[in-house]
Design a protein around this motif. Structure first.
Motif, PDB file in Angstrom:
ATOM      1  N   GLU A   1       0.813  -1.218   0.000  1.00  0.00           N
ATOM      2  CA  GLU A   1       0.000   0.000   0.000  1.00  0.00           C
ATOM      3  C   GLU A   1       0.851   1.274   0.000  1.00  0.00           C
ATOM      4  O   GLU A   1       0.336   2.371  -0.208  1.00  0.00           O
ATOM      5  CB  GLU A   1      -0.985   0.023   1.178  1.00  0.00           C
ATOM      6  CG  GLU A   1      -0.347  -0.072   2.533  1.00  0.00           C
ATOM      7  CD  GLU A   1      -0.180  -1.498   3.057  1.00  0.00           C
ATOM      8  OE1 GLU A   1       0.148  -1.632   4.241  1.00  0.00           O
ATOM      9  OE2 GLU A   1      -0.364  -2.471   2.299  1.00  0.00           O
ATOM     10  N   ASP A   2       2.160   1.143   0.202  1.00  0.00           N
ATOM     11  CA  ASP A   2       3.065   2.293   0.153  1.00  0.00           C
ATOM     12  C   ASP A   2       3.384   2.726  -1.276  1.00  0.00           C
ATOM     13  O   ASP A   2       3.879   3.826  -1.496  1.00  0.00           O
ATOM     14  CB  ASP A   2       4.374   1.994   0.887  1.00  0.00           C
ATOM     15  CG  ASP A   2       4.169   1.803   2.378  1.00  0.00           C
ATOM     16  OD1 ASP A   2       3.257   2.448   2.935  1.00  0.00           O
ATOM     17  OD2 ASP A   2       4.903   1.002   2.973  1.00  0.00           O
ATOM     18  N   PHE A   3       3.112   1.843  -2.233  1.00  0.00           N
ATOM     19  CA  PHE A   3       3.320   2.191  -3.636  1.00  0.00           C
ATOM     20  C   PHE A   3       2.082   2.949  -4.121  1.00  0.00           C
ATOM     21  O   PHE A   3       0.962   2.485  -3.956  1.00  0.00           O
ATOM     22  CB  PHE A   3       3.534   0.939  -4.494  1.00  0.00           C
ATOM     23  CG  PHE A   3       4.834   0.261  -4.236  1.00  0.00           C
ATOM     24  CD1 PHE A   3       5.979   0.641  -4.918  1.00  0.00           C
ATOM     25  CD2 PHE A   3       4.927  -0.765  -3.299  1.00  0.00           C
ATOM     26  CE1 PHE A   3       7.194   0.012  -4.680  1.00  0.00           C
ATOM     27  CE2 PHE A   3       6.135  -1.392  -3.058  1.00  0.00           C
ATOM     28  CZ  PHE A   3       7.270  -1.003  -3.741  1.00  0.00           C
ATOM     29  N   HIS A   4       2.298   4.132  -4.685  1.00  0.00           N
ATOM     30  CA  HIS A   4       1.191   4.974  -5.114  1.00  0.00           C
ATOM     31  C   HIS A   4       1.299   5.265  -6.601  1.00  0.00           C
ATOM     32  O   HIS A   4       2.376   5.209  -7.189  1.00  0.00           O
ATOM     33  CB  HIS A   4       1.210   6.302  -4.341  1.00  0.00           C
ATOM     34  CG  HIS A   4       1.135   6.121  -2.861  1.00  0.00           C
ATOM     35  ND1 HIS A   4      -0.036   5.831  -2.213  1.00  0.00           N
ATOM     36  CD2 HIS A   4       2.092   6.180  -1.893  1.00  0.00           C
ATOM     37  CE1 HIS A   4       0.191   5.724  -0.913  1.00  0.00           C
ATOM     38  NE2 HIS A   4       1.478   5.925  -0.698  1.00  0.00           N
ATOM     39  N   ASP A   5       0.172   5.630  -7.181  1.00  0.00           N
ATOM     40  CA  ASP A   5       0.140   5.965  -8.607  1.00  0.00           C
ATOM     41  C   ASP A   5       1.023   7.148  -8.950  1.00  0.00           C
ATOM     42  O   ASP A   5       1.506   7.269 -10.067  1.00  0.00           O
ATOM     43  CB  ASP A   5      -1.292   6.254  -9.056  1.00  0.00           C
ATOM     44  CG  ASP A   5      -2.153   5.006  -9.082  1.00  0.00           C
ATOM     45  OD1 ASP A   5      -1.586   3.895  -9.149  1.00  0.00           O
ATOM     46  OD2 ASP A   5      -3.390   5.134  -9.037  1.00  0.00           O
ATOM     47  N   PHE A   6       1.227   8.043  -7.997  1.00  0.00           N
ATOM     48  CA  PHE A   6       2.021   9.233  -8.289  1.00  0.00           C
ATOM     49  C   PHE A   6       3.523   8.973  -8.179  1.00  0.00           C
ATOM     50  O   PHE A   6       4.322   9.839  -8.486  1.00  0.00           O
ATOM     51  CB  PHE A   6       1.620  10.419  -7.405  1.00  0.00           C
ATOM     52  CG  PHE A   6       1.766  10.159  -5.932  1.00  0.00           C
ATOM     53  CD1 PHE A   6       2.984  10.333  -5.301  1.00  0.00           C
ATOM     54  CD2 PHE A   6       0.672   9.749  -5.175  1.00  0.00           C
ATOM     55  CE1 PHE A   6       3.123  10.093  -3.944  1.00  0.00           C
ATOM     56  CE2 PHE A   6       0.808   9.512  -3.819  1.00  0.00           C
ATOM     57  CZ  PHE A   6       2.027   9.691  -3.199  1.00  0.00           C
ATOM     58  N   MET A   7       3.910   7.777  -7.760  1.00  0.00           N
ATOM     59  CA  MET A   7       5.331   7.426  -7.725  1.00  0.00           C
ATOM     60  C   MET A   7       5.779   7.083  -9.144  1.00  0.00           C
ATOM     61  O   MET A   7       5.117   6.341  -9.844  1.00  0.00           O
ATOM     62  CB  MET A   7       5.583   6.216  -6.820  1.00  0.00           C
ATOM     63  CG  MET A   7       5.371   6.476  -5.360  1.00  0.00           C
ATOM     64  SD  MET A   7       5.588   4.970  -4.381  1.00  0.00           S
ATOM     65  CE  MET A   7       7.359   4.907  -4.270  1.00  0.00           C
ATOM     66  N   SER A   8       6.894   7.638  -9.533  1.00  0.00           N
ATOM     67  CA  SER A   8       7.467   7.329 -10.836  1.00  0.00           C
ATOM     68  C   SER A   8       8.726   6.506 -10.585  1.00  0.00           C
ATOM     69  O   SER A   8       9.712   7.016 -10.063  1.00  0.00           O
ATOM     70  CB  SER A   8       7.797   8.624 -11.582  1.00  0.00           C
ATOM     71  OG  SER A   8       8.374   8.324 -12.808  1.00  0.00           O
ATOM     72  N   ILE A   9       8.666   5.225 -10.940  1.00  0.00           N
ATOM     73  CA  ILE A   9       9.731   4.284 -10.602  1.00  0.00           C
ATOM     74  C   ILE A   9      10.401   3.775 -11.869  1.00  0.00           C
ATOM     75  O   ILE A   9       9.730   3.359 -12.817  1.00  0.00           O
ATOM     76  CB  ILE A   9       9.162   3.102  -9.793  1.00  0.00           C
ATOM     77  CG1 ILE A   9       8.530   3.614  -8.497  1.00  0.00           C
ATOM     78  CG2 ILE A   9      10.249   2.080  -9.500  1.00  0.00           C
ATOM     79  CD1 ILE A   9       7.776   2.551  -7.715  1.00  0.00           C
TER      80      ILE A   9
END
Length: 116
Positions: free
Chosen positions: A44-52
């Motif tokens: 749940e710490d991974f979000h859509d706004f993260m660019s990986i």
């Protein structure tokens, strides 16, 4: 800098799967060290706004003196991302690098999991 680690839970045991690093695209090489403290990431710490951006072994360089330090060659990461079809704008706005723990262990020739 705190490194983040995502653990896969299997039969009640935690297995480190990914190392997530703060990304910077402003230099040719960016160096990191595998030293505590580590922050545990949950799904749940991974979000859509993260660019990986994924980092392959080909983009990694070992420190000749300190076996817990490594560098990421940014032009290689960019080329890999372009070749996999990523948008150039999203590449240069990446917030994190993702490295598979198994690949990092193979590359560094050390048991990274002992550090985690």
């Amino acid at each position: 800098m705190t490194l983040s680690v995502y653990y896969n839970e299997i039969d009640g045991h935690l297995y480190p799967q990914w190392l997530l690093l703060n990304a910077t695209m402003k230099k040719e090489f960016v160096s990191y060290s595998i030293n505590p403290p580590f922050e545990r990431l949950h799904s749940e710490d991974f979000h859509d706004f993260m660019s990986i951006l994924s980092v392959s072994q080909g983009a990694l360089l070992r420190d000749p003196v300190d076996r817990t330090r490594f560098s990421i060659h940014i032009p290689t990461v960019v080329n890999d991302a372009i070749n996999s079809g990523s948008n150039i704008n999203s590449i240069y706005n990446a917030s994190h690098f993702l490295i598979q723990i198994e690949e990092l262990e193979e590359f560094l020739q050390m048991n990274v999991r002992e550090q985690l």
